[in-house]
Design an enzyme around this catalytic site. Structure first.
Site, mmCIF file in Angstrom:
data_model
loop_
_atom_site.group_PDB
_atom_site.id
_atom_site.type_symbol
_atom_site.label_atom_id
_atom_site.label_comp_id
_atom_site.label_asym_id
_atom_site.label_seq_id
_atom_site.Cartn_x
_atom_site.Cartn_y
_atom_site.Cartn_z
ATOM 1 N N TYR A 143 5.780 -1.323 -7.538
ATOM 2 C CA TYR A 143 5.256 0.030 -7.330
ATOM 3 C C TYR A 143 5.217 0.309 -5.839
ATOM 4 O O TYR A 143 4.765 -0.531 -5.059
ATOM 5 C CB TYR A 143 3.844 0.157 -7.927
ATOM 6 C CG TYR A 143 3.257 1.546 -7.767
ATOM 7 C CD1 TYR A 143 3.815 2.642 -8.422
ATOM 8 C CD2 TYR A 143 2.145 1.771 -6.948
ATOM 9 C CE1 TYR A 143 3.279 3.915 -8.277
ATOM 10 C CE2 TYR A 143 1.604 3.045 -6.805
ATOM 11 C CZ TYR A 143 2.173 4.119 -7.470
ATOM 12 O OH TYR A 143 1.636 5.377 -7.316
ATOM 13 N N ASP A 235 6.790 -4.332 1.199
ATOM 14 C CA ASP A 235 5.719 -3.371 0.950
ATOM 15 C C ASP A 235 4.410 -4.153 0.846
ATOM 16 O O ASP A 235 4.075 -4.708 -0.202
ATOM 17 C CB ASP A 235 5.995 -2.569 -0.322
ATOM 18 C CG ASP A 235 4.937 -1.498 -0.563
ATOM 19 O OD1 ASP A 235 3.917 -1.494 0.168
ATOM 20 O OD2 ASP A 235 5.117 -0.687 -1.480
ATOM 21 N N LYS A 264 -4.099 0.804 2.627
ATOM 22 C CA LYS A 264 -5.350 0.223 2.127
ATOM 23 C C LYS A 264 -6.229 -0.431 3.204
ATOM 24 O O LYS A 264 -6.941 0.266 3.912
ATOM 25 C CB LYS A 264 -5.032 -0.758 0.999
ATOM 26 C CG LYS A 264 -4.211 -0.031 -0.117
ATOM 27 C CD LYS A 264 -4.411 -0.578 -1.479
ATOM 28 C CE LYS A 264 -3.429 0.005 -2.477
ATOM 29 N NZ LYS A 264 -4.009 0.681 -3.603
#
Ligand code: PMP
Length: 424
Positions: A143, A235, A264
């Site tokens: 994702y 990622d 994050k």
């Protein structure tokens, strides 16, 4: 347990917010999501006043839990009181970028954005601009946010968009392979090697259970991309400054990607994303180069201060040792419970990530498809609601990772193991 306020708020939300929420996964819990009143250390208190051990932790950003240290709080308050943002550069952006570059050897320069999605969008554009090629390779079950180039399904070069609203022609440029499959990625490079701009990979799949790389897999990606003039993009939106501590997952596995996306944790709980890499590639971004990239809120001073103070705190305290030790205790305890009560399931995770996935294919899941065979109905309809009744807040769906924070305690771990034991 009385949860009427959450139910009523959800009912009201459905009138003005599509699906009642602002991000899809939040509405996954049935029949309604838990609305939050506030956090407290490793726990969260819902709108009805019920308190739960919280393993969602903001879906990853809250490295230090809900109680931020004084240094973070005062930096945020000072910045806010001085006018929250300016649309002009500030010193704290340089300091934050310097911190990242100091700790992550593959990163010489950073471009800050406002979300992980923005980071991967810009990284894909940069990789395409830098290489002059159009195709990107992603992992099945990986994702990379809500972006057009990576929301695809299918196999190899036979991909289609996984959402309405994305032109089929976009997916033509995206190839997919199973994670941990060296043969599949080798074949893709044999066929399309000179058309591939980048391989985009989470170092650990963390949105489809938690799938760790097999030994040698990332080395294969590194070699293939280098041999064919493609970029390797890690990622690290979830793993960055969490897995592998301050050197990130790339430090843990000893891999030097060409580009890294962050999000994050580096915002200390505020909206953030970033792209990092070698100067030679990063200077292709405008205004140094020609690959367009911009954002009104990018490098937001409040976010920068919160992120930098959070990372500084982590560098100066036993944050990673505490989190990782506690997570190890939790995974060990859960392994015993699963062996005793549900040997058909698997305990997965590393560092401060953990999850019980409702499937077992061999020792541990090797790719997204292994995890995808999980018993989703049982998890959604019975298991998760029962864990809530037992005072434990798990991630909203069967596939998202769960996060141990610095604020969690041995008592949180013991209560959670007990709740799993009761519920399983
Ligand atoms: N990449 C990865 C690996 C992610 O886990 C996520 C979000 N969970 C994103 C990108 C997108 O980040 P954001 O939700 O901040 O846009």
């Amino acid at each position: 347990m009385n949860r009427d306020t959450s139910r009523d708020l959800y009912d009201r939300a459905l009138g003005v917010l599509p699906g009642g929420v602002n991000s899809s996964v939040r509405a996954a819990p049935q029949p309604y999501p838990t609305f939050v009143q506030k956090g407290d250390a490793g726990r969260v208190i819902d709108a009805d006043g019920n308190k739960y051990v919280d393993w969602v932790m903001g879906l990853g950003p809250l490295l230090l839990g809900h109680d931020t240290p004084e240094t973070v709080q005062s930096a945020v308050q000072k910045r806010t009181s001085e006018g929250p943002m300016y649309g002009m550069p500030t010193e704290v952006e340089i300091e934050h970028a310097e911190f990242i570059a100091r700790h992550v050897p593959s990163v010489e320069m950073v471009r800050f954005v406002n979300s992980g999605t923005e980071a991967t969008v810009s990284a894909v554009r940069l990789a395409r601009g830098y290489t002059g090629r159009e195709k990107v390779v992603v992992m099945q079950g990986g994702y990379h946010g809500a972006q057009e180039s990576t929301l695809v399904e299918g196999d190899g070069d036979g991909t289609t968009p996984s959402s309405p609203g994305i032109p089929a022609s976009f997916a033509e440029h995206t190839l997919t392979v199973p994670f941990n499959d060296e043969e599949a990625i080798t074949e893709v490079f044999e066929e399309h090697g000179d058309e591939i701009a980048a391989v985009l990979v989470e170092p650990i799949l963390a949105n489809k259970g938690i799938v760790e790389p097999r030994e040698g897999y990332h080395e294969t990606l590194r070699d293939l991309t280098a041999d064919h003039g493609a970029l390797l993009v890690f990622d690290e939106v979830i793993t960055g400054f969490r897995v592998g501590g301050l050197s990130c997952a790339q430090g843990k596995y000893g891999i030097t990607p060409d580009l890294t996306t962050f999000g994050k944790v580096i915002g200390g709980g505020f909206p953030i994303g970033a792209i990092g890499g070698r100067t030679e590639i990063m200077e292709e971004l405008t205004p140094a180069g020609d690959v367009f990239q911009a954002g009104t809120f990018s490098g937001h001073p409040v976010t920068m201060a919160a992120g930098l103070e959070t990372l500084t705190y982590a560098a100066e305290n036993d944050v990673y040792e505490h989190m990782n030790d506690l997570a190890e205790q939790l995974r060990d305890g859960l392994r015993d419970v699963v062996a005793e009560r549900a040997p058909e399931y698997s305990v997965v995770g590393t560092d401060s990530l953990f999850k019980v996935v409702f499937t077992r294919d061999g020792e541990a899941p090797r790719n997204g498809a292994d995890v995808g065979r999980a018993n989703v109905q049982r998890w959604n309809r019975v298991f998760r609601p029962q864990m809530l009744e037992n005072g434990v807040m798990l991630s909203q769906n069967q596939f998202e990772s769960q996060f141990v924070s610095y604020a969690h305690t041995a008592a949180d771990v013991e209560e959670t193991i007990e709740a799993y034991r009761n519920t399983l």
